[in-house]
Structures are given as structure tokens and as C-alpha cells.
Design a protein around this motif. Structure first.
Motif, PDB file in Angstrom:
ATOM      1  N   ARG A  41       0.847  -1.214   0.000  1.00 19.59           N
ATOM      2  CA  ARG A  41       0.000   0.000   0.000  1.00 19.59           C
ATOM      3  C   ARG A  41       0.876   1.256   0.000  1.00 19.59           C
ATOM      4  O   ARG A  41       0.643   2.205  -0.733  1.00 19.59           O
ATOM      5  CB  ARG A  41      -0.918   0.018   1.228  1.00 19.59           C
ATOM      6  N   ALA A  42       1.902   1.224   0.829  1.00 20.06           N
ATOM      7  CA  ALA A  42       2.772   2.412   0.947  1.00 20.06           C
ATOM      8  C   ALA A  42       3.535   2.674  -0.351  1.00 20.06           C
ATOM      9  O   ALA A  42       3.682   3.826  -0.773  1.00 20.06           O
ATOM     10  CB  ALA A  42       3.752   2.224   2.106  1.00 20.06           C
ATOM     11  N   LEU A  43       3.996   1.608  -0.986  1.00 21.34           N
ATOM     12  CA  LEU A  43       4.750   1.780  -2.237  1.00 21.34           C
ATOM     13  C   LEU A  43       3.824   2.225  -3.365  1.00 21.34           C
ATOM     14  O   LEU A  43       4.156   3.099  -4.163  1.00 21.34           O
ATOM     15  CB  LEU A  43       5.463   0.480  -2.606  1.00 21.34           C
ATOM     16  N   GLU A  44       2.637   1.604  -3.409  1.00 15.06           N
ATOM     17  CA  GLU A  44       1.686   1.965  -4.465  1.00 15.06           C
ATOM     18  C   GLU A  44       1.173   3.390  -4.292  1.00 15.06           C
ATOM     19  O   GLU A  44       0.805   4.046  -5.267  1.00 15.06           O
ATOM     20  CB  GLU A  44       0.525   0.977  -4.482  1.00 15.06           C
ATOM     21  N   VAL A  56       2.951   5.766  -3.732  1.00 10.58           N
ATOM     22  CA  VAL A  56       3.959   6.641  -4.365  1.00 10.58           C
ATOM     23  C   VAL A  56       3.948   6.479  -5.886  1.00 10.58           C
ATOM     24  O   VAL A  56       3.922   7.451  -6.633  1.00 10.58           O
ATOM     25  CB  VAL A  56       5.374   6.320  -3.831  1.00 10.58           C
ATOM     26  N   VAL A  57       3.955   5.245  -6.359  1.00 13.86           N
ATOM     27  CA  VAL A  57       4.128   5.018  -7.810  1.00 13.86           C
ATOM     28  C   VAL A  57       2.894   4.426  -8.485  1.00 13.86           C
ATOM     29  O   VAL A  57       2.893   4.224  -9.706  1.00 13.86           O
ATOM     30  CB  VAL A  57       5.343   4.096  -8.078  1.00 13.86           C
ATOM     31  N   GLY A  58       1.871   4.136  -7.711  1.00 10.84           N
ATOM     32  CA  GLY A  58       0.679   3.522  -8.295  1.00 10.84           C
ATOM     33  C   GLY A  58       0.874   2.028  -8.481  1.00 10.84           C
ATOM     34  O   GLY A  58       2.010   1.544  -8.524  1.00 10.84           O
ATOM     35  N   PRO A  59      -0.205   1.276  -8.613  1.00 14.74           N
ATOM     36  CA  PRO A  59      -0.092  -0.184  -8.718  1.00 14.74           C
ATOM     37  C   PRO A  59       0.599  -0.637  -9.998  1.00 14.74           C
ATOM     38  O   PRO A  59       1.234  -1.685 -10.030  1.00 14.74           O
ATOM     39  CB  PRO A  59      -1.559  -0.651  -8.686  1.00 14.74           C
ATOM     40  N   VAL A  72       9.847  -1.581  -7.435  1.00 18.74           N
ATOM     41  CA  VAL A  72       9.137  -0.344  -7.793  1.00 18.74           C
ATOM     42  C   VAL A  72       9.926   0.409  -8.859  1.00 18.74           C
ATOM     43  O   VAL A  72      11.153   0.298  -8.941  1.00 18.74           O
ATOM     44  CB  VAL A  72       8.915   0.555  -6.562  1.00 18.74           C
ATOM     45  N   PHE A  73       9.193   1.173  -9.667  1.00 17.33           N
ATOM     46  CA  PHE A  73       9.796   1.837 -10.826  1.00 17.33           C
ATOM     47  C   PHE A  73       9.542   3.348 -10.740  1.00 17.33           C
ATOM     48  O   PHE A  73       8.603   3.859 -11.363  1.00 17.33           O
ATOM     49  CB  PHE A  73       9.190   1.284 -12.120  1.00 17.33           C
ATOM     50  N   PRO A  74      10.340   4.069  -9.995  1.00 18.07           N
ATOM     51  CA  PRO A  74      10.120   5.522  -9.896  1.00 18.07           C
ATOM     52  C   PRO A  74      10.434   6.213 -11.220  1.00 18.07           C
ATOM     53  O   PRO A  74      11.244   5.726 -12.012  1.00 18.07           O
ATOM     54  CB  PRO A  74      11.104   5.948  -8.809  1.00 18.07           C
ATOM     55  N   GLU A  75       9.780   7.347 -11.420  1.00 17.23           N
ATOM     56  CA  GLU A  75      10.016   8.128 -12.638  1.00 17.23           C
ATOM     57  C   GLU A  75      10.524   9.525 -12.334  1.00 17.23           C
ATOM     58  O   GLU A  75      10.684  10.336 -13.239  1.00 17.23           O
ATOM     59  CB  GLU A  75       8.725   8.202 -13.459  1.00 17.23           C
ATOM     60  N   SER A  76      10.743   9.818 -11.053  1.00 14.74           N
ATOM     61  CA  SER A  76      11.251  11.147 -10.691  1.00 14.74           C
ATOM     62  C   SER A  76      12.073  11.050  -9.411  1.00 14.74           C
ATOM     63  O   SER A  76      11.953  10.071  -8.650  1.00 14.74           O
ATOM     64  CB  SER A  76      10.091  12.120 -10.462  1.00 14.74           C
ATOM     65  N   THR A  77      12.870  12.059  -9.202  1.00 17.88           N
ATOM     66  CA  THR A  77      13.658  12.128  -7.963  1.00 17.88           C
ATOM     67  C   THR A  77      12.743  12.134  -6.744  1.00 17.88           C
ATOM     68  O   THR A  77      13.012  11.443  -5.741  1.00 17.88           O
ATOM     69  CB  THR A  77      14.525  13.405  -7.976  1.00 17.88           C
ATOM     70  N   GLN A 131      12.687   9.635  -3.437  1.00 16.74           N
ATOM     71  CA  GLN A 131      12.702  10.079  -2.035  1.00 16.74           C
ATOM     72  C   GLN A 131      11.519   9.486  -1.275  1.00 16.74           C
ATOM     73  O   GLN A 131      11.676   8.990  -0.150  1.00 16.74           O
ATOM     74  CB  GLN A 131      12.619  11.608  -1.968  1.00 16.74           C
ATOM     75  N   ASP A 132      10.342   9.553  -1.870  1.00 14.29           N
ATOM     76  CA  ASP A 132       9.146   9.064  -1.180  1.00 14.29           C
ATOM     77  C   ASP A 132       9.205   7.549  -0.977  1.00 14.29           C
ATOM     78  O   ASP A 132       8.745   7.026   0.049  1.00 14.29           O
ATOM     79  CB  ASP A 132       7.892   9.452  -1.969  1.00 14.29           C
ATOM     80  N   LEU A 133       9.766   6.846  -1.933  1.00 15.33           N
ATOM     81  CA  LEU A 133       9.890   5.388  -1.780  1.00 15.33           C
ATOM     82  C   LEU A 133      10.848   5.035  -0.648  1.00 15.33           C
ATOM     83  O   LEU A 133      10.587   4.136   0.159  1.00 15.33           O
ATOM     84  CB  LEU A 133      10.380   4.758  -3.096  1.00 15.33           C
ATOM     85  N   VAL A 134      11.962   5.763  -0.598  1.00 16.52           N
ATOM     86  CA  VAL A 134      12.927   5.522   0.484  1.00 16.52           C
ATOM     87  C   VAL A 134      12.268   5.806   1.837  1.00 16.52           C
ATOM     88  O   VAL A 134      12.395   5.016   2.784  1.00 16.52           O
ATOM     89  CB  VAL A 134      14.182   6.392   0.286  1.00 16.52           C
TER      90      VAL A 134
END
Lengths: 403, 481
Positions: free
Chosen positions: B9-12, B14-17, B46-51, B55-58
Motif C-alpha cells: 500500500r505504501a509503495l503503491e 507513491v508510484v501507483g499499482p 518499484v519503478f520511480p520516474e522522478s527524484t 525520495q518518497d519510496l525511500v
């Protein structure tokens, strides 16, 4: 202080020399301790640390003006007795030398072996350890690379009395963290470099020095970038003569490349000159000036002109080191510290770089960080210092962010 | 057991499912990097697309108490991107923009997911290139190169990644964003960039990298020297180094590799009976190269070289290099698995160490071949094997240990460009004392005191890899035959 030290139980093999208080940025230092071995040096650091006394590592003393004023200064820890060149491997092109070796002596030995020592200290008479702990950028960094590029490995004494090593003797190495990068240039804030493995450069087949008439700032900036990118470039700098910026170019490399560049630069008005004259001109950057400050301001090549213009607003005398993206500035003697730091900051911003106050009277430095470290780096620096030197024994307050 | 619902839930959030993988079958691809002998299951990828997303994932991982590991293309060969301790893999492939190329200042700003070779392609119209060129450069990313301080054939002249990185946009292990270094190359204070490059993803995550670009050389000459044995080829390397020449590359391919290459689609027309070939590449001003070519010819002949060919055109140059660059692919013909070792010795020790390496391989009854960066003393003994044979696998591991010990005994180190990762952490004590490692741990503690950023790498445990990594014993699940 001398009596206090005597009662501390220093290890064997440490010469002690009390002397008239030799100030560092106005802070007196009454004693010099000169360990004879790296082990004795490490043990000395531990004794000082346990006693809560501040240690200032010292080579030849040529760069004691670099850094913030020390918060405390109880004893110099001199590297003067660590002066062996243990390995000079002609086949491999590497050497292992103790930190107290005079740089010029090492340069001579290396040259005799058919190689070249890629460290430049502009003929100031420093030691290897001093050059590595301060990494003051001199003009030949354009051809040699930065001092960090020459270092393969280091032995370092820490305040807990341990002797550590990082890197190695081979020319390619990613085994563990590259701690050498942190020790280099940090003025002994984390530990004292006792010896280093260095990568040597092939001795050039040919060397030429050229100079020319002083140029106006704009002309000099235009040519600086082009000249700093030529083949076989060893160093290029422009010295302020009062009537303009006088160019000095040094070429070194294979005969064909050097002669080609000689011909090209000759077409741009440069003429051959004596190497000794070039060396004397380079050394003038460090000429003593007890009552004025000296800044090193970095910039991107395309913004050199903007950086120079910003520095000229304060009437600063300049030396351009385009091969290292640096401008050395001596503001007018009437320029106070507030104005000096403000001008350097504006010039760095205009140039897209950073700045360092290389030297200044103690009053000029007071209350400032001469490294102008950004806040985020200061936080990291304090954290790192706390890990390596929690009691602040080594050069307290002198390095970036006042660590 | 899958990841906790709270973590997903926390990861999604940030980046969506759609950019968060958490099913077992989806995660299988990420259980290892190029070192397939070591595996570990991530909790999620997870596949971030921005800095900001990095940060939010960390921060999300920190909040929930799950470690995380940055990952580029997964081409690393030391298990550096392994998701130990159920770490979340922060996959940087979508951070793949070249933010800028600045030809006037000869710099580029790239995101970590940019493929190494793509940067040189983009810089070429400006007459520039990015020098570090790992063998995997068509796939590996610059973020991974920063983490591993990657090298390649041309580092002999141009240096490794650390010589080319000027500035880093860096997410610390607590999610804070900092800038390290300066695009101008002059950053008074600690050399944070120098410490970050090669830190194997344990000190934070690069989200933007400012690199130095080099001018394309005016001319290039590529030579192929044929030797009767590999020792003579090593001797030629020593003579070239001692002569003061600085070639762009000095690469040796041994007989076993030559035969594997010639039997494969990478066949380069090399003489199958040659003991070794030495590829020498010289670059620089056009007028300066002819005397260097002649000098190399002389030095190779003095060292016992049988003949030297000089590439007459680009096609021939490519053919010469095919022998080197196709080597790893060609070895796929020899056995199902390939263990690519990486160690460095003083160049003068190459002949003796290489003889020792071959002796170790022979003694253990293994198929061992060598293709390596001879100019840097950087060995790559390659062991072809079948992991489904437990006895052979055990011999492979024993031989690997002995090779590293031999290299260290000769004054070398255990890795020149692949990194320590999970593969070699137990060998760190061959090179470093307890005090040395304690000093490294101080740097780690400065950035990541809780050991949540790529745990299980670099530092030795008290146990060997296979014991501390239960999945490392899991390769026997592949059925024999």
C-alpha cells in the motif's frame, strides 16, 4: 603544554621539540612531536586523543594557512621523520613513499627512474603528505589530473591509534569503499596520511614553455578555454601583470604532438620561454601577502568570462587556471572580509562553480567557513568527523563546515 | 511469503499499482543480477520516474522498516543488486532521461537509468563521448556504473567512472536530497563524489549524474598482435607500459577464448593455433600515431610476438574487437554457466599469476579461459561449468577462492571493476585488516547507520556466502539433465 605532554607517556620513538609559539591563523602552538615510525605516530595520536589535546598534522608547513582557524592547537604532529621512498617500481610505474618526503626530492628520484611524478606544488617546497592532505590545485593539474587521480592507496593513522590502509598498489581497484578520496584534501580532519602508493606518468619526450604579451580580460578568457584543450597541454595559466593577463603555456608529451602545438600556438602570438621563468610566474600565486586574502573560484569553461567580470568588480588581481576551471583572485587590499566572501560567492554563482578562501589574515576568516561548504554537505561532514574523530582531536575546526 | 499489505500500500501510494510489482512470479526476474549463483527474493520492485518518487519510496521503506536496494539494468557481476533481507528493489530504468548535453562545457547531466552506450551516441554529434565503456555498455546503466565505479577496456588511458563524475544529485538513506560535488570539478570540502562512486548502492541513490565528456580522438589505430603463448603477450604488455606509451587499451585474449570465439558467431578470423592475441589501441592526434604504431610493433617483436596486424579500416577494427567483445557470448557454447572472475595484480606479475590461475583451473578439472584488461593488470578468469553438477560447482567455488588468494599474494586485490557485492564480501579480509574495515564501516555509519540501504554487501559476515544466503544453495532446484 610542554610539561603536560611530558607527563602523558608518549610512545618511544617520538622526538619532542618545544619552541616559541608558532601560530596557525593566530592560534599559538607550543610543541612539535615528531614520531619516527607510522606506528609511533598512530600511538601519539591515541595519547593526544585520550588526553583531550588537539593535534595539527604538519609536513613542511607550507600550507598551514589553508583552512579555518583551529579551535584548539596543542601540538604539531610532524611527518618530518617519515621520509622513506620504500618502492620505486620502474617496470610498473608506481611508487610507495612516506608522507614526509619532500615533493621535490621524490620528483627527482622518480625522474631518475624514467617516470614523472604527477603532483604539482608550484615549487613551494612542500611534502608529499602536505600535497595530498591539502590538494591545492596548481597549474599542472591540467595535464597531470587532480592529485586524487595519482593516488592508488594510502596508509592512514587514526586517533584511536590504529594504522589503516585503503586502496592498494594496483592501478585499478574497486575493493571496498574508496576512503582515499575522503582523506585526500581533508587537512587531516579524519586521520593522518603516513604514506601513499602513487601512479607515475611516463616522462614526456618533449617539453616546451611559451608565453606572450598580456591580454585584456575578454581576450584572455576566449583563448584560455581553447588553449586549455590543446593536445599535449601540461599547464596553462594567465598571470595578472597590472597591464593585462600574461599567458603561460607548458606543453609536454610525444615529440610530434608537442611540435604540432608549438606551431599552432606560435601562430597565435605565443613565443618560446624559459621553464624557470614559467615556474617563477606560477609560484607568484602563493607569494606571501599577510594582510590580504586569496580566493580560488571555480567556473564552467563557457562562463569563465562572467566569473572574471564578477571578480573584477572588486578590483581583484587574478590568475586564471583554465585547465582546472579555476580563477585565483586577490581582492584589493581595502576589501574587507564581508565584501571578499560576497564577491567570491557572486563570481562562483556567475561561473556555475564553488569557491574557497585559500589564504587570509585570521580576522578575515573569523566566523566564516573558508570552504563555503553548502549546508547539506556540512551536515554530512559533521557526521563523518564524529565517526572518525569524535573528540575533535585532529585539526579541530579547520576543515569544511568547521569540523 | 509475500510482502506485507502495508508495504505494498505504501509503495503503491507513491508510484501507483502499475509501477509496483509484488507477486511472486513477477519478482522472480529480480532475484539476481548478472551473478546468477547468488539469489534473494525482493519484497517488491518499484519503478520511480522522478527524484521525488525515489525520495518518497525511500521514506516509505524507512517508515515500515524494510531495507531497499537501487538497481540499474542488473548486469552487475558481483551480486551488488541482490535484494538481501527482503529488500525493496528501487528499479531506476525509468529514470532514463539525458537531461542535458553541454558541448561548450563538455559535460552531460543524465539520470541513472540512461544506458551507458546511449550517452556516447547522443554526444557524438558534438564530437564528444563518454569514456568508461564496460563490456556490458549496450545494456548497463550509468547509475549502475556509478555504484560500481565501472571500468572497461579503455580505462587504461581514460580512467574509470570515478574520473568522469563531477556532481551527483543524491538521495540519502533517510530520503533527504543533497547535491554532492560541482559541475566545475572543484568542490572544496570532503570529496563526497569520490566516496559515493563505487559505494555499491550502500550510501544512497543517484538520481542525476553530471559527467565529463571527452573529445573524440582525431585518429585511432588498432593493432592485433599474435603470440605463441600468453606469457609472451603479458611480457609485451610490460614492455609497452615501461616504454612510456599510453595506449587507450591493451587487451589479451588467450587460446581457449580464441577457439571459443572462432567456433561461434563472433568468429573474427583469428589463428586458432595462436597462444594468445594482444589488442592494442592507440588514439590521439593523427600525426602522433604512426611512430607509436611502429614502437608497439617493435616491442611486441622483442617480447616474442609472431606478427602484428594493423586494422586498415573500421571494418577490420571492428573485427579485431569482436574477438574481445564476443568472448563472453562465445563461452555460452562451452557450458550452460559462466563464472566471470575479476581481480587485479601488478602488471609485472601477470605472467606468473596467469600461469598460477591456469594451474588452479587445470588442477580442479575446470574449463578456464582468460580474456582480460592486461594494461591495467585486471584479470578476468572465466570458468565455464554446469551448475546442475554439485561436484563441479564445488570445484568452481574452490578454484575461485584460490584464484583470489593467488592474486592478493602477488600484491593485487580482489576486484578491479565488478565490485565486492555479495560475491566477495567474505574475501575482504584477504586484503584489509579489521581496522581497515572498521574505517570503512565509519563511512557507512555516516550515511546509513541502520544498514537499510543495500544490506549484505561489501562487509564480511562471520559466515561464508552460501551459508548466509540460503537461496545460494537453491540452484540445485534446476533438474539435472
Amino acid at each position: 603544554m610542554g610539561e603536560d605532554l611530558a607527563s602523558l607517556g608518549l610512545p618511544d620513538g617520538v622526538a619532542r621539540r618545544a619552541h616559541a609559539e608558532e601560530p596557525v591563523d593566530g592560534v599559538p602552538v607550543a610543541t612539535t612531536l615528531a614520531p619516527e615510525t607510522p606506528e609511533a605516530l598512530a600511538a601519539t595520536l591515541r595519547v593526544l586523543d585520550e588526553a583531550g589535546l588537539a593535534a595539527l598534522p604538519r609536513g613542511a608547513g607550507t600550507q598551514l594557512g589553508l583552512g579555518n582557524p583551529p579551535r584548539r592547537a596543542d601540538a604539531f604532529v610532524s611527518l618530518e621523520k617519515l621520509d622513506d621512498v620504500e618502492v620505486l617500481d620502474r617496470a610498473e610505474g608506481v611508487c610507495h613513499a612516506a608522507a614526509g618526503v619532500p615533493l621535490e626530492a621524490l620528483r627527482g628520484l622518480v625522474a631518475e627512474s624514467g617516470w614523472e611524478l604527477p603532483l604539482d606544488d608550484a615549487s613551494r617546497g612542500g611534502t608529499l603528505g602536505g600535497a595530498l592532505a591539502s590538494v591545492a590545485v596548481a597549474p599542472r593539474a591540467a595535464g597531470f589530473g587532480r592529485p586524487r587521480d595519482a593516488v592508488l592507496g594510502l596508509e592512514v593513522a587514526l586517533v584511536d591509534g590504529s594504522l589503516t590502509s585503503c586502496g592498494g598498489r594496483v592501478v585499478k581497484n574497486v575493493t571496498g569503499y574508496d576512503l582515499a578520496k575522503l582523506y585526500l584534501g581533508s587537512l587531516g580532519a579524519l586521520g593522518v596520511i603516513t604514506s601513499a602508493w602513487l601512479r607515475l606518468r611516463p616522462r614526456p619526450e618533449a617539453r616546451e614553455v611559451l608565453t606572450g604579451s598580456p591580454l585584456a580580460d575578454r581576450q584572455a578568457c576566449e583563448r584560455a578555454v581553447a588553449w586549455s584543450r590543446g593536445a599535449a597541454l601540461r599547464s596553462v595559466f594567465f598571470r595578472d601583470t597590472g597591464s593585462g593577463l600574461e599567458p603561460w603555456v607548458e606543453l609536454a608529451g610525444d615529440t610530434v604532438s608537442v611540435s604540432g602545438e608549438l606551431e599552432r600556438l606560435g601562430g597565435e602570438g605565443l613565443v618560446r620561454a624559459e621553464p624557470a621563468d614559467r615556474d617563477a610566474a606560477a609560484a607568484r600565486r602563493f607569494a606571501a601577502s599577510e594582510d590580504s586574502a586569496r580566493y580560488a573560484v571555480s567556473c564552467l569553461p563557457a562562463r569563465l568570462g562572467a566569473c572574471v567580470a564578477a571578480l573584477r568588480e572588486s578590483g581583484a588581481a587574478l590568475m586564471l587556471l583554465p585547465g582546472s576551471n579555476l580563477v585565483i583572485a586577490r581582492p584589493d587590499a581595502g576589501c574587507d572580509a564581508d565584501e571578499g566572501f560576497a564577491v567570491a560567492a557572486r563570481a562562483a554563482e556567475a561561473g556555475g562553480g564553488r569557491f574557497l578562501c585559500e589564504a587570509a589574515p585570521p580576522a578575515h576568516k573569523a566566523g566564516r567557513d573558508v570552504f563555503a561548504a553548502p549546508a547539506s554537505e556540512v551536515a554530512l561532514s559533521r557526521s563523518l568527523k564524529a565517526q572518525f574523530d569524535p573528540k575533535g582531536t585532529l585539526n579541530p575546526g579547520r576543515f569544511a563546515g568547521g569540523v | 511469503m509475500g510482502p506485507s499489505a502495508e508495504l505494498v500500500r505504501a509503495l503503491e501510494a507513491v508510484v501507483g499499482p502499475e509501477r509496483c510489482l509484488s507477486r511472486r512470479d513477477e519478482l522472480l526476474v529480480y532475484e539476481c543480477d548478472g551473478l546468477t549463483l547468488h539469489t534473494a527474493d525482493p519484497s517488491a520492485v518499484v519503478f520511480p520516474e522522478s527524484t521525488a518518487e525515489v525520495q518518497d519510496l525511500v521514506r516509505a521503506c524507512r517508515r515500515i522498516g524494510v531495507p531497499f536496494v537501487p538497481r540499474g539494468a542488473g548486469t552487475g557481476l558481483s551480486g551488488g543488486a541482490l535484494a538481501d533481507e527482503g529488500a525493496v528493489v528501487i528499479e531506476c530504468s525509468r529514470l532514463n532521461r539525458i537531461r542535458s548535453i553541454d558541448p561548450e562545457n563538455r559535460i552531460a547531466v543524465v539520470e541513472p537509468g540512461v544506458v551507458n552506450a546511449d550517452l556516447s551516441v547522443a554526444a557524438a554529434p558534438h564530437g564528444l563521448f563518454y569514456a568508461p565503456d564496460p563490456s556490458s555498455q549496450l545494456a548497463c546503466t550509468l547509475g549502475g556504473n556509478v555504484a560500481e565505479n565501472s571500468g572497461g577496456p579503455h580505462t587504461l588511458k581514460y580512467g574509470t567512472t570515478t574520473n568522469h563524475v563531477l556532481d551527483l544529485e543524491w538521495v540519502l538513506p533517510d530520503g533527504e536530497l543533497v547535491e554532492l560535488g560541482s559541475a566545475s570539478g572543484f568542490a572544496p570540502g570532503f570529496d563526497w563524489v569520490g566516496a559515493a562512486v563505487g559505494s555499491e548502492g550502500t550510501l544512497g541513490i543517484a538520481t542525476a549524474i553530471t559527467v565529463r565528456l571527452e573529445p573524440l580522438p582525431e585518429a585511432v589505430e588498432t593493432l592485433l598482435a599474435i603470440f605463441g603463448d600468453v606469457v609472451s603477450a603479458c611480457r609485451a604488455v610490460g614492455r609497452i607500459i615501461e616504454s612510456g606509451l599510453v595506449p587507450a587499451a591493451l587487451e589479451i585474449v588467450d587460446q581457449r577464448t580464441i577457439r571459443a570465439v572462432e567456433d561461434s558467431v563472433y568468429a573474427a578470423g583469428l589463428p586458432r593455433d595462436a597462444g594468445a592475441v594482444l589488442i592494442v589501441e592507440l588514439d590521439g592526434p593523427r600525426r602522433a600515431l604512426p611512430p607509436q604504431v611502429e614502437r608497439v610493433r617493435e616491442l611486441c617483436a622483442e617480447a616474442g610476438g609472431e606478427r602484428v596486424e594493423v586494422a586498415r579500416d573500421e571494418a577490420e577494427r571492428t573485427r579485431f574487437w569482436r574477438a574481445r567483445k564476443g568472448a563472453f557470448g562465445a563461452m555460452g557454447r562451452l557450458a550452460p554457466d559462466l563464472y566471470v572472475h575479476d581481480a587485479v595484480v601488478p602488471r609485472t606479475a601477470l605472467p606468473e599469476v596467469l600461469a598460477k590461475v591456469c594451474e588452479i583451473g587445470d588442477r580442479h578439472g575446470l574449463t578456464l579461459s582468460n580474456v582480460f584488461h592486461a594494461g591495467d593488470g585486471n584479470l578476468h578468469p572465466n570458468i565455464s561449468f554446469d551448475r546442475r553438477d554439485p561436484d563441479e560447482l564445488a570445484r568452481v567455488m574452490r578454484a575461485g577462492s584460490e584464484i583470489l588468494e593467488a592474486c592478493v599474494a602477488a600484491g593485487g586485490v580482489i576486484t578491479g571493476e565488478h565490485g565486492v557485492g555479495s560475491e566477495k564480501r567474505e574475501f575482504m579480509e584477504l586484503v584489509f585488516s579489521e581496522a581497515d574495515l572498521a574505517a570503512m564501516a565509519r563511512l557507512r555509519d555516516c550515511f546509513d547507520p541502520d544498514r537499510v540501504c543495500n544490506p549484505g554487501k561489501i562487509f564480511p559476515t562471520t559466515r561464508f556466502c552460501a551459508e548466509s544466503n540460503p537461496k545460494a544453495r537453491g540452484y540445485d532446484r534446476v533438474p539435472l539433465g
